[in-house]
Each structure stands twice: as structure tokens, then as C-alpha cells.
Design an enzyme around this catalytic site. Sequence first.
Site: not given
Length: 214
Positions: A124, A142
Site C-alpha cells: 500500500k 486502505d
Amino acid sequence: MAKQLDYNTLCEIFRRFHEREPEPKGELAHVNAYTLLVAVALSAQATDAGVNRATAELFKVADTPEKMLELGEAGLIDHIKSIGLYRNKAKNVIKLSRILVEDYGGAVPSSRAALTALPGVGRKTANVVLNMWWGFPAQAVDTHIFRVANRTGIAPGKDVAAVERAIEDNVPVDYQRHAHHWLILHGRYICTARKPKCGVCPIEDLCPYEEKTT
């Protein structure tokens, strides 16, 4: 989990997102690729606002990996101790800074594999840096994106990896560049976890979410 929306509906959803916010920006303060990398690494289990408060002074004295190494772990901790997991994050920032200096001449690599090999940098974090700094259509999923993607049917998936693939596979290519920012902002300010603001949602008429609120 909603059913995957069809292509035409996705085109209209992202057309509306684009119309409202043609150039969405991330909310983490940074001045270069290195400070962006550090800010994103520090943001794990912390709010962007909290990270920005901590890094406002930090980046004045340590905006390169060389300067961060001069500051040292103890000096870094003094700046970021208001952030959760600050001790472990400080260790990782110092370690990744050393690797950047020794292996990359102080530069931040533009490869996902190279980024994820750095201490404290997951997929991420790497995707945020690739997207925000180099403009790659990387999708950093997220909790906000995961919720919005599944609730609306924009990119449903049982886990983060599945949602990332669904965005890449289904979101029209013209909107891939900013897709993750539009979805984050939508989840943060409109399609919130407990009480989504469906009454002001720009895609309310296209959303299959059954428990819509006023």
C-alpha cells in the site's frame, strides 16, 4: 459485498468524481519523494492530520535520507512520538534511509519491488508513492477504499488484494490515475463507515447499498 457494477455505470460514477474534483490530492504533507515515502510509512494506524503535525518540524531538518541519518533514531523519535507505534516506525525510517543512501545514492526508487523491499514499506505504501510522486495508476487500498469498493460495487473483493485487482480490472483506464484518491476522499468524507451521508452523495442514484441513510 455488492455485485460488481457494469462498465457504463462505472464510467458515470468516475465522470462525476472527476467533475467534482478534477485533480484530487493526497492529504499527507511532503516536499519530495523521500518525505512522501516517510510520511506514508508513518501514517500506518495513524491519521494524516496527526502525521502532518508531527512531520511539520521534522521535514524542516530532515528532508533527505542523509539528513535523517544525521538526526538519528532518538532525534526522529522526539518528532514523531505523538504517532502510534512510533518506536518501531523510527527504527524502520532510519533503516530505509540507510538503504537509500547506500544502495540508491539517496534517491527513492520508482519500482514497486524495490520499494516494498525497504523496511516498513508494504504494498500500500509503495502504491501511494508510485501514484502520488510518479503518476503511475497504482491503487493503494486502505480501509476507506475497501469499504467503498465493496459497499458500492465499484470494485468488490474479499480482501485488499482482490479489491486492488478489481479496481485495475474494472475502472475505466481514463480514471485509473486518480481512482484511489477519489475513493479515499469519498470514503473519508461521504461514504463513512457508520453513518454514510447518502443524502449528499454524488453517486447515490447509482449505488446499490441497501442501508442508505438520509
